[in-house]
Design a protein around this motif. Structure first.
Motif, PDB file in Angstrom:
ATOM      1  N   GLU A 156      31.369  30.236  37.512  1.00  0.00           N
ATOM      2  CA  GLU A 156      32.180  31.290  38.132  1.00  0.00           C
ATOM      3  C   GLU A 156      31.312  32.333  38.850  1.00  0.00           C
ATOM      4  O   GLU A 156      31.714  32.932  39.830  1.00  0.00           O
ATOM      5  CB  GLU A 156      32.984  31.979  37.041  1.00  0.00           C
ATOM      6  N   HIS A 157      30.107  32.557  38.241  1.00  0.00           N
ATOM      7  CA  HIS A 157      29.175  33.543  38.807  1.00  0.00           C
ATOM      8  C   HIS A 157      27.859  32.855  39.118  1.00  0.00           C
ATOM      9  O   HIS A 157      27.623  31.745  38.658  1.00  0.00           O
ATOM     10  CB  HIS A 157      28.843  34.648  37.786  1.00  0.00           C
ATOM     11  N   PHE A 158      26.976  33.586  39.796  1.00  0.00           N
ATOM     12  CA  PHE A 158      25.610  33.089  39.997  1.00  0.00           C
ATOM     13  C   PHE A 158      24.981  32.801  38.631  1.00  0.00           C
ATOM     14  O   PHE A 158      25.145  33.580  37.687  1.00  0.00           O
ATOM     15  CB  PHE A 158      24.778  34.157  40.727  1.00  0.00           C
ATOM     16  N   GLY A 159      24.249  31.692  38.532  1.00  0.00           N
ATOM     17  CA  GLY A 159      23.604  31.368  37.253  1.00  0.00           C
ATOM     18  C   GLY A 159      22.350  30.525  37.435  1.00  0.00           C
ATOM     19  O   GLY A 159      21.871  30.329  38.561  1.00  0.00           O
ATOM     20  N   ILE A 160      21.854  30.007  36.307  1.00  0.00           N
ATOM     21  CA  ILE A 160      20.557  29.314  36.346  1.00  0.00           C
ATOM     22  C   ILE A 160      20.605  28.036  37.189  1.00  0.00           C
ATOM     23  O   ILE A 160      19.624  27.676  37.831  1.00  0.00           O
ATOM     24  CB  ILE A 160      19.991  29.029  34.925  1.00  0.00           C
ATOM     25  N   ALA A 161      21.750  27.350  37.207  1.00  0.00           N
ATOM     26  CA  ALA A 161      21.838  26.127  38.023  1.00  0.00           C
ATOM     27  C   ALA A 161      21.763  26.478  39.512  1.00  0.00           C
ATOM     28  O   ALA A 161      21.202  25.717  40.310  1.00  0.00           O
ATOM     29  CB  ALA A 161      23.126  25.375  37.717  1.00  0.00           C
ATOM     30  N   ASP A 162      22.298  27.640  39.883  1.00  0.00           N
ATOM     31  CA  ASP A 162      22.234  28.071  41.289  1.00  0.00           C
ATOM     32  C   ASP A 162      20.782  28.343  41.705  1.00  0.00           C
ATOM     33  O   ASP A 162      20.392  28.046  42.834  1.00  0.00           O
ATOM     34  CB  ASP A 162      23.087  29.324  41.501  1.00  0.00           C
ATOM     35  N   ALA A 163      20.013  28.903  40.777  1.00  0.00           N
ATOM     36  CA  ALA A 163      18.607  29.192  41.099  1.00  0.00           C
ATOM     37  C   ALA A 163      17.833  27.888  41.305  1.00  0.00           C
ATOM     38  O   ALA A 163      16.964  27.808  42.180  1.00  0.00           O
ATOM     39  CB  ALA A 163      17.973  30.019  39.985  1.00  0.00           C
ATOM     40  N   ALA A 164      18.157  26.868  40.501  1.00  0.00           N
ATOM     41  CA  ALA A 164      17.485  25.568  40.662  1.00  0.00           C
ATOM     42  C   ALA A 164      17.904  24.930  41.988  1.00  0.00           C
ATOM     43  O   ALA A 164      17.072  24.407  42.735  1.00  0.00           O
ATOM     44  CB  ALA A 164      17.827  24.649  39.489  1.00  0.00           C
ATOM     45  N   LEU A 165      19.202  24.996  42.287  1.00  0.00           N
ATOM     46  CA  LEU A 165      19.657  24.431  43.565  1.00  0.00           C
ATOM     47  C   LEU A 165      19.032  25.173  44.730  1.00  0.00           C
ATOM     48  O   LEU A 165      18.693  24.578  45.745  1.00  0.00           O
ATOM     49  CB  LEU A 165      21.186  24.520  43.676  1.00  0.00           C
TER      50      LEU A 165
END
Ligand SMILES: N[C@@H](CCC(=O)N[C@@H](CS)C(=O)NCC(=O)O)C(=O)O
Length: 212
Positions: A156-165
């Motif tokens: 729902e929010h920015f998170g650790i998977a977004d940083a990896a992507l």
């Protein structure tokens, strides 16, 4: 003792750098020059015998390595930042996407392009290894693209998977590989975040921000 973050500008450690800034942490950044071979120097091997970045030395001196492990530690240690979805299913989905970005897109795909000789000692095979890398990357982003359909972020929010992507999307953009639409929109969305902009500027990529 404050945290020490071992990083290389523009590498996978950029994703952890973003998470450290998103958490608002105080830390010392130590640059490991991979091209100069700093990762093999005795002092660095004493910190991370895997001869790679990222590494994070905690206030108590303990050393964390591996992108996914460091990211997960940050999410669990700073829960107010909501870097992982709340439900177990959401968390597992985010971990799946993060691990896919690191283990497949990075380690199987981009690694074949950036460090071709590690996959095939003979230069005769290099073009084939790179083509295989591009195929893995294209297939990988197509899978991620479906995961991002109708979503701003992995959860729902920015998170650790977004940083990896973000770091693999950044590499795709830097190497001229076309991102599919949802990945491109995700990358551009992340480029608007203050922490991402700060990190890119600090790592010497202000031009990327001007072009965005
Ligand atoms: N599995 C490790 C991989 C880390 C990795 O491959 N880091 C690269 C930079 S993106 C590195 O340090 N490479 C060292 C080298 O190429 O010698 C992780 O998830 O942290």
């Amino acid at each position: 003792m404050s945290k020490r973050f071992y990083m290389t500008p523009g590498s996978c450690s950029t994703g952890i750098h973003i998470l450290l800034e998103e958490c608002g942490l105080v830390f010392e950044a130590w640059v490991v020059n991979l091209l100069a071979g700093d990762q093999y120097k005795k002092d660095y091997l004493a910190i991370n015998p895997k001869a790679s970045v990222p590494a994070l030395v905690l206030d108590n001196g303990s050393v964390l390595t591996e992108f996914s492990a460091i990211a997960w530690w940050l999410a669990k240690s700073y829960p107010k930042r909501k870097l992982l979805p709340e439900s177990v299913e959401g968390e597992v989905r985010a971990l799946g996407i993060m691990n896919y970005a690191v283990n497949t897109l990075h380690m199987q795909g981009f690694a074949r392009i950036f460090t071709t000789e590690r996959f095939a000692p003979s230069s005769c095979d290099h073009a084939a290894v790179q083509a295989q890398g591009r195929q893995i990357i294209d297939q990988g982003f197509a899978i991620v693209d479906r995961e991002l359909a109708g979503r701003d972020y992995v959860g729902e929010h920015f998170g650790i998977a977004d940083a990896a992507l973000f770091y693999v999307e950044f590499w795709a953009e830097r190497t001229g590989l076309a991102l599919p639409p949802n990945c491109l929109a995700h990358y551009r969305r992340l480029l608007t975040r203050p922490a991402v902009r700060q990190v890119l500027a600090e790592e010497g990529y202000a031009a990327v921000l001007r072009a965005a």
